[in-house]
Structures are given as structure tokens and as C-alpha cells.
Design a protein around this motif. Sequence first.
Motif, short mmCIF file in Angstrom:
data_model
loop_
_atom_site.label_atom_id
_atom_site.label_comp_id
_atom_site.label_asym_id
_atom_site.label_seq_id
_atom_site.Cartn_x
_atom_site.Cartn_y
_atom_site.Cartn_z
N LYS A 1 0.82 -1.21 0.00
CA LYS A 1 0.00 0.00 0.00
C LYS A 1 0.86 1.26 0.00
O LYS A 1 0.54 2.24 -0.67
N ASP B 1 -6.07 -2.01 -3.93
CA ASP B 1 -6.55 -3.14 -3.13
C ASP B 1 -6.70 -4.41 -3.95
O ASP B 1 -6.43 -5.51 -3.45
N ARG C 1 -7.72 -2.98 4.62
CA ARG C 1 -7.56 -1.84 5.52
C ARG C 1 -7.22 -2.30 6.93
O ARG C 1 -6.43 -1.67 7.63
#
Length: 319
Positions: free
Chosen positions: A278, A284, A300
Motif C-alpha cells: 500500500k 486493493d 484496511r
Amino acid sequence: MPSDLLAPALPTAQLPAHLVASSTRYVETGLRGAANTVRAYAGDWKRFTSWCALHRLESLPAPVEALAGFLTELADAGKKVATIQRHAAAIAKAHALAGHDSPTADKKVKVLLKGIAREKKTRIKQAAAFTLASFKRTIRSIDVSTPTGLRNRALLLLGFTGAFRRSELEALNIEDLAFDEEGLVVSLDKSKTNQLGQAEEKAIFYSPDPALCPIRSLQAWLRVLDRTEGCVFVSLRKHQHLTTRRMTTKYINLIVQQYLGAPYTAHSLRASFVTVSKLHGADDSKVMNQTKHKTSAMIRRYTRLDNVRQHNAAKELGL
């Protein structure tokens, strides 16, 4: 779970006799879950039944009062919120396997668990993520003049670049590996989130630096193994003698802590893959293609950005 609980309620009256046993087995398999979870739940369930026996309370089906008392005692004994929640989940699983409604569904129990969590104010402990720079230094420091060093370097690099769970590394076989000029594809039969055994693959790529390359490191270890089938990561006896014993998840965790330090666990390899990816701008969907997570919400949750400067839009204000 104990075998005496593995009798889920089925509408067997309408089933032909020869199908009853098979149907029961299929339902049992569906309810069981991952092997590691089954082992953990079995210990939790045994603790609950012993507590109920001591207090002369029914454990299956358990009254709400019994569960509330048991969970309260765990909380008063200083158990972590995650441990208490796992015990509740084990009790719910045991009731489901036996075809009973679980007392964990009662509103009183839900309020009790929420109150315990609030009073303890405990965050679920997550495996720490390391930086890419520190990981590179660690890998370069490994003595690869011995089979142990070659194995451990391959384990750490593969675990990180493949975002593997420790159970997947434990179960990995040489037959699961397919090398070609583009890199390596690892095939997984089953994983924590893939209990049906559908084909899953992870792609591993060459690194320009041979000392940091997961593929070259793994190939160097496989040359030491000198086999074409069987488990990839095995234990070694004294004097660097190879065994055919598959490394356990516990030992994999110890290796990670040996090289990276006490704050880290084997799960840090996976969490760090997500975090580093990330930070380098991966979306994602790309991350999920390797981790096999089903939702962006899980990505997340896995991303460890504790440093306020790491990933902050204030850098991009254009002032």
C-alpha cells in the motif's frame, strides 16, 4: 471439538437410511472450520464443560446464566478480550454442531461481552509490520553457508513476498511449486478462507538482487533438500542433519522472532506485505490477488500505518 458433539440436527425422517450418515458427515464438515480453529475451540470447550461440571450446571445446551458466569469469571481472571470472545465462539460452535440454539445469541450475553470489552478497553492485538529497509537488512545478515540459514532465508522471503499464513507455509509441498522464466506460481489446495479446496495461486517474482530474491533463495534450499516431492520446510537435527518432519506453525513463528525480534510474529510477514504494498501505491485489487482476502475492508484492517507521516495526504496539498 469432542466427537460426542459431532451430531448436527438433520431432518433425517425424510431421508433414505443410506443417506443419513453421509448427510450428517457433510454438515459436520461444514460446521467444523479450519483445523487450527478446531484445536483452539476444543480446549476452550473443555474448559467450559469443566467449569459447568464444577458448578453443577448444564453445558449442552447451556443456560444463559451459565455462559454469563463463565465469561465473567474469565474477565475477572484478567483474560484478554480476544480470548474471552474466542471462548464464546467455541461454545457457539459446540451448540451448532449438536443442533442446539446457542446462549451466545442471547441479548444479555451480547451486552455482557460489550461491557467486558469496554471496561477492559483492550484493542485486539495485531501482528506488527516491519519496514522494507529493516527486512532487507535482516535478510542480508543471514548466514547462508549452512542448511539452516538457507532454509530460514527462503522461508522469510517466500512468506513475505507471497503474503503467506503460517499454516500455508507449514503445509507447502514441493509439488505445489511451478517455476518458469517469469518466476514461480504456488498452488494452494486449502487455506483459512478457502475451506472448500478451490484452486488458489500465488505469484512470486524474481528480484534483481540475488541476495534478496525469493525464487533463487527457495531454489538454493530445494537443492539442499534434493527431493522432488514432500514438504518444503522441514526441521533439522543437530549438526545440520535434514529430517522429513514438516516444520510446525509454532516453530515458523519462532524463526520470525529470532531474526526480526520479539514484537513480530509469523503473521507479520503477511501484514507487512499489505503495508509495504500500500505504501508503494498498490491498489486493493492487486493486494487481494496475492493475499486472497475477499474484501477491501480486510486490506484496511491488515494495513499497519502507525507512523502519521507514512501515508498522509498533507504531503500532497501543493503548498
